[in-house]
Design an enzyme around this catalytic site. Structure first.
Site, PDB file in Angstrom:
ATOM      1  N   SER A 120      18.105  46.592  92.926  1.00  0.00           N
ATOM      2  CA  SER A 120      16.662  46.560  92.691  1.00  0.00           C
ATOM      3  C   SER A 120      16.095  45.409  93.513  1.00  0.00           C
ATOM      4  CB  SER A 120      16.354  46.385  91.203  1.00  0.00           C
ATOM      5  OG  SER A 120      17.080  45.304  90.667  1.00  0.00           O
ATOM      6  N   GLU A 147      12.806  42.605  94.067  1.00  0.00           N
ATOM      7  CA  GLU A 147      11.645  41.959  93.449  1.00  0.00           C
ATOM      8  C   GLU A 147      10.666  41.488  94.522  1.00  0.00           C
ATOM      9  OE1 GLU A 147      12.364  39.367  90.064  1.00  0.00           O
ATOM     10  OE2 GLU A 147      10.986  37.895  90.949  1.00  0.00           O
ATOM     11  N   THR A 200       6.175  40.541  90.400  1.00  0.00           N
ATOM     12  CA  THR A 200       5.996  39.385  89.512  1.00  0.00           C
ATOM     13  C   THR A 200       4.544  39.262  89.073  1.00  0.00           C
ATOM     14  OG1 THR A 200       5.647  37.864  91.340  1.00  0.00           O
ATOM     15  CG2 THR A 200       7.915  38.130  90.555  1.00  0.00           C
ATOM     16  N   TYR A 201       4.354  38.383  88.100  1.00  0.00           N
ATOM     17  CA  TYR A 201       3.078  38.291  87.391  1.00  0.00           C
ATOM     18  C   TYR A 201       2.710  36.823  87.202  1.00  0.00           C
ATOM     19  CZ  TYR A 201       0.078  38.763  83.220  1.00  0.00           C
ATOM     20  OH  TYR A 201      -0.942  38.709  82.315  1.00  0.00           O
ATOM     21  N   ALA A 214      -0.140  34.247  85.165  1.00  0.00           N
ATOM     22  CA  ALA A 214      -1.001  34.386  83.988  1.00  0.00           C
ATOM     23  C   ALA A 214      -2.492  34.297  84.326  1.00  0.00           C
ATOM     24  CB  ALA A 214      -0.632  33.315  82.967  1.00  0.00           C
ATOM     25  N   HIS A 223       6.212  42.856  85.891  1.00  0.00           N
ATOM     26  CA  HIS A 223       6.518  41.672  85.075  1.00  0.00           C
ATOM     27  C   HIS A 223       5.301  41.361  84.204  1.00  0.00           C
ATOM     28  CE1 HIS A 223       9.907  39.872  87.736  1.00  0.00           C
ATOM     29  NE2 HIS A 223       9.810  41.171  87.964  1.00  0.00           N
ATOM     30  N   ARG A 279       8.659  34.977  78.745  1.00  0.00           N
ATOM     31  CA  ARG A 279       7.816  33.974  78.090  1.00  0.00           C
ATOM     32  C   ARG A 279       6.810  33.437  79.092  1.00  0.00           C
ATOM     33  NH1 ARG A 279       9.606  27.826  77.096  1.00  0.00           N
ATOM     34  NH2 ARG A 279       9.014  27.856  79.285  1.00  0.00           N
ATOM     35  N   GLY A 280       7.308  33.051  80.273  1.00  0.00           N
ATOM     36  CA  GLY A 280       6.464  32.433  81.299  1.00  0.00           C
ATOM     37  C   GLY A 280       6.441  30.928  81.144  1.00  0.00           C
ATOM     38  N   ASP A 281       5.765  30.277  82.089  1.00  0.00           N
ATOM     39  CA  ASP A 281       5.646  28.815  82.091  1.00  0.00           C
ATOM     40  C   ASP A 281       4.246  28.407  81.692  1.00  0.00           C
ATOM     41  OD1 ASP A 281       8.223  27.929  83.013  1.00  0.00           O
ATOM     42  OD2 ASP A 281       7.725  28.908  84.917  1.00  0.00           O
ATOM     43  N   HIS A 320      18.372  27.851  80.618  1.00  0.00           N
ATOM     44  CA  HIS A 320      16.981  27.567  80.958  1.00  0.00           C
ATOM     45  C   HIS A 320      16.743  26.062  80.798  1.00  0.00           C
ATOM     46  CE1 HIS A 320      12.627  27.307  80.470  1.00  0.00           C
ATOM     47  NE2 HIS A 320      12.588  28.407  81.203  1.00  0.00           N
ATOM     48  N   PHE A 338      12.922  24.463  94.847  1.00  0.00           N
ATOM     49  CA  PHE A 338      12.648  25.448  93.815  1.00  0.00           C
ATOM     50  C   PHE A 338      13.771  25.440  92.767  1.00  0.00           C
ATOM     51  CE2 PHE A 338      12.310  30.220  92.893  1.00  0.00           C
ATOM     52  CZ  PHE A 338      11.262  30.046  92.020  1.00  0.00           C
ATOM     53  N   HIS A 368      20.096  42.499  91.670  1.00  0.00           N
ATOM     54  CA  HIS A 368      18.637  42.394  91.772  1.00  0.00           C
ATOM     55  C   HIS A 368      18.351  41.360  92.859  1.00  0.00           C
ATOM     56  CE1 HIS A 368      14.492  42.552  90.220  1.00  0.00           C
ATOM     57  NE2 HIS A 368      14.452  41.237  90.358  1.00  0.00           N
ATOM     58  N   ARG A 408      10.268  39.663 101.996  1.00  0.00           N
ATOM     59  CA  ARG A 408      10.819  39.791 103.353  1.00  0.00           C
ATOM     60  C   ARG A 408      11.998  40.750 103.293  1.00  0.00           C
ATOM     61  NH1 ARG A 408       7.891  36.768 107.088  1.00  0.00           N
ATOM     62  NH2 ARG A 408       6.665  35.363 105.834  1.00  0.00           N
TER      63      ARG A 408
HETATM   64  P1  FAD Z   1      13.056  32.820  77.673  1.00  0.00           P
HETATM   65  O1  FAD Z   1      14.431  32.975  78.219  1.00  0.00           O
HETATM   66  O2  FAD Z   1      12.613  33.861  76.746  1.00  0.00           O
HETATM   67  O3  FAD Z   1      12.911  31.402  76.962  1.00  0.00           O
HETATM   68  C1  FAD Z   1      12.841  30.208  77.725  1.00  0.00           C
HETATM   69  C2  FAD Z   1      12.906  29.009  76.801  1.00  0.00           C
HETATM   70  O4  FAD Z   1      11.849  29.059  75.847  1.00  0.00           O
HETATM   71  C3  FAD Z   1      14.163  28.933  75.960  1.00  0.00           C
HETATM   72  O5  FAD Z   1      15.219  28.335  76.676  1.00  0.00           O
HETATM   73  C4  FAD Z   1      13.701  28.075  74.796  1.00  0.00           C
HETATM   74  O6  FAD Z   1      13.720  26.707  75.139  1.00  0.00           O
HETATM   75  C5  FAD Z   1      12.279  28.525  74.616  1.00  0.00           C
HETATM   76  N1  FAD Z   1      12.203  29.571  73.573  1.00  0.00           N
HETATM   77  C6  FAD Z   1      12.317  30.902  73.765  1.00  0.00           C
HETATM   78  N2  FAD Z   1      12.223  31.564  72.585  1.00  0.00           N
HETATM   79  C7  FAD Z   1      12.025  30.620  71.635  1.00  0.00           C
HETATM   80  C8  FAD Z   1      11.836  30.666  70.228  1.00  0.00           C
HETATM   81  N3  FAD Z   1      11.833  31.825  69.547  1.00  0.00           N
HETATM   82  N4  FAD Z   1      11.646  29.506  69.565  1.00  0.00           N
HETATM   83  C9  FAD Z   1      11.653  28.331  70.230  1.00  0.00           C
HETATM   84  N5  FAD Z   1      11.839  28.212  71.569  1.00  0.00           N
HETATM   85  C10 FAD Z   1      12.019  29.350  72.264  1.00  0.00           C
HETATM   86  N6  FAD Z   1       7.561  33.665  85.700  1.00  0.00           N
HETATM   87  C11 FAD Z   1       6.310  34.127  85.880  1.00  0.00           C
HETATM   88  O7  FAD Z   1       5.340  33.406  85.619  1.00  0.00           O
HETATM   89  N7  FAD Z   1       6.071  35.408  86.345  1.00  0.00           N
HETATM   90  C12 FAD Z   1       7.086  36.250  86.615  1.00  0.00           C
HETATM   91  O8  FAD Z   1       6.855  37.385  87.037  1.00  0.00           O
HETATM   92  C13 FAD Z   1       8.439  35.800  86.424  1.00  0.00           C
HETATM   93  N8  FAD Z   1       9.490  36.607  86.635  1.00  0.00           N
HETATM   94  C14 FAD Z   1      10.775  36.171  86.369  1.00  0.00           C
HETATM   95  C15 FAD Z   1      11.848  37.058  86.520  1.00  0.00           C
HETATM   96  C16 FAD Z   1      13.143  36.649  86.256  1.00  0.00           C
HETATM   97  C17 FAD Z   1      14.283  37.626  86.411  1.00  0.00           C
HETATM   98  C18 FAD Z   1      13.398  35.300  85.837  1.00  0.00           C
HETATM   99  C19 FAD Z   1      14.804  34.820  85.585  1.00  0.00           C
HETATM  100  C20 FAD Z   1      12.336  34.422  85.677  1.00  0.00           C
HETATM  101  C21 FAD Z   1      11.018  34.837  85.923  1.00  0.00           C
HETATM  102  N9  FAD Z   1       9.914  33.993  85.749  1.00  0.00           N
HETATM  103  C22 FAD Z   1       8.633  34.462  85.952  1.00  0.00           C
HETATM  104  C23 FAD Z   1      10.120  32.596  85.330  1.00  0.00           C
HETATM  105  C24 FAD Z   1      10.014  32.440  83.805  1.00  0.00           C
HETATM  106  O9  FAD Z   1       8.714  32.760  83.378  1.00  0.00           O
HETATM  107  C25 FAD Z   1      10.331  30.990  83.449  1.00  0.00           C
HETATM  108  O10 FAD Z   1      11.672  30.688  83.700  1.00  0.00           O
HETATM  109  C26 FAD Z   1       9.944  30.594  82.040  1.00  0.00           C
HETATM  110  O11 FAD Z   1      10.081  29.177  81.920  1.00  0.00           O
HETATM  111  C27 FAD Z   1      10.776  31.211  80.934  1.00  0.00           C
HETATM  112  O12 FAD Z   1      10.451  32.522  80.677  1.00  0.00           O
HETATM  113  P2  FAD Z   1      11.628  33.498  80.096  1.00  0.00           P
HETATM  114  O13 FAD Z   1      11.068  34.772  79.691  1.00  0.00           O
HETATM  115  O14 FAD Z   1      12.712  33.538  81.098  1.00  0.00           O
HETATM  116  O15 FAD Z   1      12.010  32.638  78.830  1.00  0.00           O
END
Ligand code: FAD
Length: 290
Positions: free
Chosen positions: A8, A10, A41-42, A44, A70, A100-102, A145, A212, A262, A268
């Site tokens: 796949s 991205e 990707t997305y 916010a 995403h 979750r996102g940042d 993470h 990065f 993936h 590119r």
């Molecule tokens: P998760 O893995 O769900 O959680 C990250 C952290 O949040 C955990 O380690 C924990 O500390 C905390 N946490 C989670 N759940 C709980 C809970 N229930 N209670 C308390 N703490 C909790 N970012 C973007 O903005 N747009 C994108 O399109 C994007 N695509 C991505 C695709 C991939 C394959 C990857 C690996 C990352 C991507 N990211 C993207 C980056 C991602 O948004 C960041 O790494 C972000 O910091 C974490 O999101 P996550 O869904 O990976 O988090």
């Protein structure tokens, strides 16, 4: 016989006309490799959101590719997110990469759930699963993470995402395959059975990747740094080295039983195309269904 290869790709939504051209040239070049899906990707913020939507809508309208959109929990109410999910559905999207996102201030800033939003990924996955009809992928972190306090929490969170309905996890990029296999072992020990698809980042620009990686919590082995040493101003050699390094990584994963990859294309095509070729993929003729 080894399991058939599946890839796949991205992409990120383009920010201007030049980037737009590059993206669609890359999509056109990679499409004949028949990826299982292509993800977009997305961000916010309102405008990046719209760019993601426009990109996936164009993928549906103009190609035979299966797009995965995403989606993050950041800075949006549940109603906002539900509306975006419905928009994706209406655009013909059937696969969401739920995250979750940042924090809006960027990686490293403290993430605060939106008071009226989905707090964490598993809440979002649950909502999408409840709505029905979508395949849901999530992230996974072979090196943990950066926010995660320990391995037990890290693995428990992946389990919560699986239990909420995710059927695939895509990893953050990594450069040491042993870290990936150690992670998969932890995941399987916890009874998590979904595919853990390695996210592969071909190194187009070492300095940028190293920077990065620091923010994402991915380690950069000294060996990798040495391979790109002195090449900052030599784009041609860098591209050749990048292909060799990445091919070595994916061929090792393949030899150790990985069949799904993936690729973080950075929009590119050349490097990714070459690596897929080395893996044994050949162009197929795709036609948009009537
Ligand atoms: P998760 O893995 O769900 O959680 C990250 C952290 O949040 C955990 O380690 C924990 O500390 C905390 N946490 C989670 N759940 C709980 C809970 N229930 N209670 C308390 N703490 C909790 N970012 C973007 O903005 N747009 C994108 O399109 C994007 N695509 C991505 C695709 C991939 C394959 C990857 C690996 C990352 C991507 N990211 C993207 C980056 C991602 O948004 C960041 O790494 C972000 O910091 C974490 O999101 P996550 O869904 O990976 O988090």
């Amino acid at each position: 016989m080894s399991t058939p290869l599946s890839v796949s790709f991205e992409f990120f939504p383009p920010r201007n006309d030049d980037m737009e051209r590059t993206l669609w040239e890359s999509v056109e070049r990679l499409a004949p490799l028949a990826p299982r899906f292509v993800s977009v990707t997305y961000g916010a913020g309102g405008t990046t959101r719209e760019r993601t939507h426009a990109t996936v809508a164009r993928l549906v309208a103009e190609t035979a590719l299966q797009p995965a959109a995403h989606l993050t929990c950041v800075a949006a109410t549940r109603a906002d997110i539900d509306a975006i999910v419905e928009e994706y559905w209406s655009a013909g999207v059937r696969h969401i990469v739920a995250l979750r996102g940042d924090a809006l201030a960027g990686p490293g800033a403290t993430y605060e759930p939106h008071p009226g939003g989905y707090a964490y990924t598993h809440d979002l996955v649950e909502a999408i699963t409840r709505r029905g009809g979508f395949e849901v992928s999530v992230s996974a972190y072979p090196e943990r993470h950066p926010d995660s306090p320990d391995w037990d929490t890290e693995i428990a969170l992946l389990k919560a995402k699986r239990d909420a309905g995710a059927t695939r996890a895509i990893t953050q990029f990594f450069f040491e395959n042993d870290l990936y296999f150690q992670y998969v072992e932890r995941v399987r020990k916890a009874g998590i059975d979904i595919p853990i698809v390695p996210g592969i980042l071909p190194v187009q620009n070492f300095a940028q990747v190293a920077n990065f990686a620091k923010r994402c919590g991915s380690s950069v082995p000294e060996k990798l740094a040495r391979r790109f040493e002195g090449l900052d101003g030599d784009q041609q050699t860098r591209a050749l080295v990048a292909a060799a390094v990445c091919a070595e990584q994916v061929e090792d994963l393949r030899a150790r039983g990985v069949s799904e990859f993936h690729f973080y294309t950075m929009n590119r095509a050349n490097l990714v195309y070459a690596i897929c070729h080395l893996l044994g993929l050949r162009p197929q003729h795709l036609q948009k269904a009537a």
